[in-house]
Design a protein around this motif. Structure first.
Motif, mmCIF file in Angstrom:
data_model
loop_
_atom_site.group_PDB
_atom_site.id
_atom_site.type_symbol
_atom_site.label_atom_id
_atom_site.label_comp_id
_atom_site.label_asym_id
_atom_site.label_seq_id
_atom_site.Cartn_x
_atom_site.Cartn_y
_atom_site.Cartn_z
ATOM 1 N N LEU B 35 44.836 32.684 36.254
ATOM 2 C CA LEU B 35 45.658 31.757 38.255
ATOM 3 C C LEU B 35 45.131 30.867 37.820
ATOM 4 C CD1 LEU B 35 46.990 31.594 40.202
ATOM 5 C CD2 LEU B 35 44.104 31.809 41.526
ATOM 6 N N CYS B 53 48.949 32.571 45.722
ATOM 7 C CA CYS B 53 47.160 32.200 45.703
ATOM 8 C C CYS B 53 46.942 31.762 46.877
ATOM 9 C CB CYS B 53 47.160 32.005 44.450
ATOM 10 S SG CYS B 53 47.193 30.083 43.869
ATOM 11 N N SER B 54 45.344 32.464 47.164
ATOM 12 C CA SER B 54 45.065 31.542 48.186
ATOM 13 C C SER B 54 43.620 31.555 47.918
ATOM 14 C CB SER B 54 45.289 32.167 49.415
ATOM 15 O OG SER B 54 44.137 31.441 50.156
ATOM 16 N N CYS B 55 42.227 32.426 47.792
ATOM 17 C CA CYS B 55 41.364 32.171 47.452
ATOM 18 C C CYS B 55 40.317 32.092 46.671
ATOM 19 C CB CYS B 55 40.691 34.231 47.726
ATOM 20 S SG CYS B 55 40.411 35.076 46.854
ATOM 21 N N ARG B 56 41.144 32.140 45.186
ATOM 22 C CA ARG B 56 40.972 32.095 43.832
ATOM 23 C C ARG B 56 39.334 32.842 43.843
ATOM 24 N NH1 ARG B 56 43.016 25.925 42.245
ATOM 25 N NH2 ARG B 56 43.780 26.031 43.496
ATOM 26 N N ALA B 57 39.499 33.819 44.662
ATOM 27 C CA ALA B 57 37.875 34.257 44.333
ATOM 28 C C ALA B 57 37.868 35.787 44.152
ATOM 29 C CB ALA B 57 36.978 34.103 45.256
ATOM 30 N N ALA B 58 39.460 36.574 44.002
ATOM 31 C CA ALA B 58 39.866 37.604 43.789
ATOM 32 C C ALA B 58 39.297 38.562 45.785
ATOM 33 C CB ALA B 58 38.466 38.835 43.237
ATOM 34 N N ILE B 59 39.001 37.857 46.402
ATOM 35 C CA ILE B 59 39.557 38.677 47.817
ATOM 36 C C ILE B 59 40.573 38.302 49.275
ATOM 37 C CG2 ILE B 59 38.046 37.666 49.998
ATOM 38 C CD1 ILE B 59 35.721 36.544 48.501
ATOM 39 N N CYS B 60 41.400 37.378 48.268
ATOM 40 C CA CYS B 60 42.458 37.302 49.542
ATOM 41 C C CYS B 60 43.779 37.849 48.715
ATOM 42 C CB CYS B 60 43.452 35.691 49.527
ATOM 43 S SG CYS B 60 43.672 35.574 48.843
ATOM 44 N N GLY B 61 43.922 38.934 47.150
ATOM 45 C CA GLY B 61 44.585 39.333 47.303
ATOM 46 C C GLY B 61 46.248 39.033 47.247
ATOM 47 N N SER B 62 46.149 37.580 46.682
ATOM 48 C CA SER B 62 47.598 37.191 46.678
ATOM 49 C C SER B 62 48.221 36.918 45.119
ATOM 50 C CB SER B 62 47.465 35.662 47.310
ATOM 51 O OG SER B 62 47.019 35.286 48.592
ATOM 52 N N CYS B 63 47.024 37.336 44.411
ATOM 53 C CA CYS B 63 47.907 36.639 42.936
ATOM 54 C C CYS B 63 47.966 37.678 41.796
ATOM 55 C CB CYS B 63 46.312 35.787 42.635
ATOM 56 S SG CYS B 63 45.190 36.250 42.515
ATOM 57 N N LEU B 73 44.695 40.666 38.815
ATOM 58 C CA LEU B 73 44.402 39.901 39.702
ATOM 59 C C LEU B 73 44.552 38.526 38.685
ATOM 60 C CD1 LEU B 73 41.927 40.139 42.214
ATOM 61 C CD2 LEU B 73 44.626 39.996 42.766
ATOM 62 N N CYS B 75 43.486 35.337 39.424
ATOM 63 C CA CYS B 75 42.296 34.977 39.851
ATOM 64 C C CYS B 75 40.692 35.576 39.061
ATOM 65 C CB CYS B 75 42.131 34.230 40.638
ATOM 66 S SG CYS B 75 41.425 35.683 41.982
HETATM 67 S S1 FES Z 1 43.689 33.567 44.986
HETATM 68 FE FE1 FES Z 1 42.623 35.422 45.846
HETATM 69 S S2 FES Z 1 43.270 37.082 45.287
HETATM 70 FE FE2 FES Z 1 42.940 36.386 43.373
#
Ligand code: FES
Ligand code: SF4
Ligand code: SF4
Lengths: 302, 366
Positions: B35, B53-63, B73, B75
């Motif tokens: 990412l 993307c949003s959280c960049r930490a494998a939490i939000c599930g966007s990417c 993911l 990220c």
């Molecule tokens: S940016 Fe949130 S899960 Fe990858």
């Protein structure tokens, strides 16, 4: 190499040519197979769905019988689905000593018990894994008397032998999802690249959602044909059922002609080792293997 | 800093132009994410790249995207590892997920597919009777069974990877079915049977999963959606005896009964037994069974014609020597009060003897 040998159910039922061809190929590769003729079905994912303790007990029973075979370095299967279902049971059995005890107590009446071992001491491997990891591609190459030159062969693995990678030992053997290509190449044939090689044949839902099932089989066959394959090869007899036995029906679901033969892994190996197509049961397929046989005959003449 | 080559699939449906590939070189440490690579390319080289993307930490599930063909993911995938997988000199190939329409470049329409399917399974609690005056009180152990399905971050990776859905877009699919189990397994929910019956009777529901493991392989949170589907089936057939029109019940019963009787599978009997309640004769008189059997006759005839199966073999199957032992195992395990399940997600891995983690939680009341 002496091996405990679990042929599986389908190889002795609807695809007897698989079991037969394996028996012919084994001595050519210096494999001594001790057939586990009292062992039982792996459950094929269905018994796992029904009752986990039951399926783990059944597979522990097979492993325990295999571990009793004197002088065997491990156990061999010839079915991707057996490999996957057995690896799943083994993963649970190996993870937890208490659970293993419960399962083994179900086997006590037969004086059987599954022992946990490091992979270096005991393993259960599909013929495909065994070919590459235990026999080795160099040795295989040295045994080839009829290189399958000019044959274009599309690999079809079967889900249970490629996923999940964590359970199936890909950490230690990261190229297990390339082995069919390696073997095809070692036998002198050309591996065909196409979309379906590691996808699902659809067989498990053939009685539950026929259209979805056969659309999957049909698509992969069509992709292989479009990529120029003379035939497919698979280490899984259940895939073979959907790809070969059901092929005429699958053609209807993808609305095109198919007609591409599907070989079992030991049949393909057997051809290169000089065995005759008929002896390898290649006349027992639904989709005729004539063209492949003709090409092989020409090779022999050349 | 090493340089990485990214190859992104670009597509803007509104442009009227076909999809195309763009390549970018980015300098990053190997442990940074794919990412980060895409965002660096976007910031420094091409502001038109579409990525969510949003959280960049494998939490939000966007990417979630496909990296070298495998859904993941972005990220949560180290760029160094991705380059290694791509192989010497090859670019890291990033594509949008499968099974969902592309909105732009790497962004797919999650609403059109993933969220619709989640809505399909009634993803909220349906308790029986009036709510308690204060909160619901449930024993903590009774919730552990569903923690795995609760770990889902709705990234849609499993949906993008599902091989059954690829052939049948109507299939409810892994994420939604895992969500369904989250409520079926919840002790507070009062609609267990109705939920299960609904999913079992759906022609593209519970019994359209082929066990392909694609969802298990790609899920970043180890939800193992396929395992949740198996739990749903186990409840539907084993606990509620729901006889569905898709032969899911019949197939399981037929298979289990055959192995109990013969020890190995007798395929010739599996078909007729599946289309009904699992018995050989009665199976063929169940509603729907006759039609299905006729549809399947050509298969049986092909089997006979090809010389695979002799008529004798079609009707007669050897019992295993020592089959009474297999039968005994069936009897013993079925007679147990609890159905034992070792869920490695819950008990952890590699504990073995030290912990002996076969916890009570793994037992389901039968
Ligand atoms: S940016 Fe949130 S899960 Fe990858
Ligand atoms: S296991 Fe079932 S739900 Fe999961 S990806 Fe395969 S078909 Fe889809
Ligand atoms: S089950 Fe896993 S892969 Fe599927 S949506 Fe949830 S977190 Fe993502």
């Amino acid at each position: 190499m002496k091996l405990a040998y679990w042929p599986g159910c389908v190889s002795r039922g609807f695809t007897p040519e698989l079991h037969g061809s394996m028996n012919l190929v084994a001595p050519k590769l210096d494999l001594e197979l001790v057939e586990l003729d009292r062992a039982n079905c792996c459950g094929a994912g269905v018994i796992a769905e029904h009752n986990q303790e039951l399926v783990d007990t059944l597979n522990a029973r097979t492993f325990a019988m295999a571990q009793k075979v004197e002088g065997a370095v491990g156990m061999m299967n010839i079915c991707s689905t057996c490999q996957g279902a057995q690896s799943e049971a083994q993963e649970r059995l190996d993870a937890d000593g208490d659970y293993r005890d419960v399962v083994n107590s179900n086997l006590a009446a037969e004086q059987l018990a599954y022992q946990k071992h490091a992979e270096t001491d005991w393993w259960n491997k599909n013929f495909l894994w065994l070919l590459v990891e235990e026999i080795g591609l160099d040795k295989l190459r040295s045994k080839v008397v009829r290189p399958l030159e000019g044959l274009r062969i599309a690999p079809f693995y079967g889900c249970y032998i490629v996923r999940p990678t964590k359970r199936l030992g890909y950490a230690d053997h990261p190229e297990r999802d390339q082995y069919l290509e390696y073997v095809i190449d070692a036998l002198g044939a050309e591996p065909v690249e196409y979309a379906g090689a590691r996808k699902c044949c659809g067989f498990p839902i053939i009685t539950m959602n026929r259209a979805t099932s056969l659309r999957q089989a049909g698509r992969h066959l069509a992709d292989a044909i479009d990529a120029g394959a003379d035939c497919l090869v698979t280490p899984c007899p259940l895939c073979h059922l959907n790809l070969d036995l059901q092929q005429p029906a699958a053609a209807k679901f993808v609305e095109r002609d198919l007609d591409v033969p599907v070989l079992h892994l030991p049949q393909m190996v057997g051809l290169a080792l000089g065995l005759e197509p008929k002896a390898l049961g290649m006349n027992k397929h639904v989709v005729k293997t004539k063209d492949v046989q003709r090409k092989v005959a020409q090779l022999a003449a050349a | 800093m090493p340089e990485y080559k990214l190859k992104l699939r670009r597509y803007d449906p509104e442009s009227g132009q076909p999809a195309y590939w763009s390549e970018y070189d980015v300098d990053l440490d190997a442990e940074r994410s794919v990412l980060q690579g895409i965002l660096t390319a976007r910031d420094d080289q091409d502001g038109s790249i579409g990525i969510r993307c949003s959280c960049r930490a494998a939490i939000c599930g966007s990417c979630a995207v496909r990296i070298n063909g495998k859904t993941a993911l972005a990220c949560n995938t180290a760029i160094g590892e991705a380059a290694e997988k791509a192989g010497d000199g090859n670019p890291i190939v990033v594509e949008p997920m499968n099974n969902m329409p592309v909105i732009k470049d790497l962004i797919v329409d999650m609403d059109a597919v993933h969220w619709k399917k989640v809505q399909r399974v009634v993803p909220w609690l349906l308790p029986d009777g009036d709510p308690p005056e204060r909160e619901y009180v449930v024993p903590a152990e009774s919730m552990i069974d569903i923690t795995q399905s609760m770990a889902c971050i709705q990234c849609g990776a499993c949906v993008g990877a599902c091989l059954s859905m690829e052939a049948n877009p109507d299939f409810i699919g892994p994420a939604a079915l895992a969500k369904a189990y989250r409520f079926v397994g919840d002790p507070r929910d009062g609609q267990e049977r109705e939920r299960l019956k609904d999913l079992a009777e759906d022609p593209d529901g519970l019994y359209t999963c082929t066990h392909c493991f694609a969802c298990v392989e790609v899920c970043p949170k180890d939800v193992a959606p396929m395992n949740q589907i198996m739990r749903l089936r186990r409840r539907a057939t084993g606990d509620f005896g729901i006889k569905d029109r898709n032969n899911g019940y019949g197939h399981e019963k037929a298979f289990v009964n055959l192995i109990e009787k013969y020890g190995t599978l007798h395929e010739a009997q599996l078909l007729p037994r599946s289309f009904g309640d699992g018995s050989l004769l009665k199976g063929q008189t169940e509603p729907g069974a006759v039609k299905e059997l006729i549809e399947n006759l050509p298969t049986a005839i092909r089997g006979l014609k090809s010389g695979k199966v002799s008529p004798v073999k079609a009707l007669w199957h050897h019992k295993l020597p020592g089959q009474e032992n297999v039968k005994r195992i069936f009897d013993e395990v079925h007679a147990k009060e609890d159905r034992l399940e070792l869920n490695l997600y819950i008990v952890g891995e590699g504990n073995d003897e030290e912990i002996g983690a076969m916890a009570e939680i793994a037992k389901e009341d039968v």
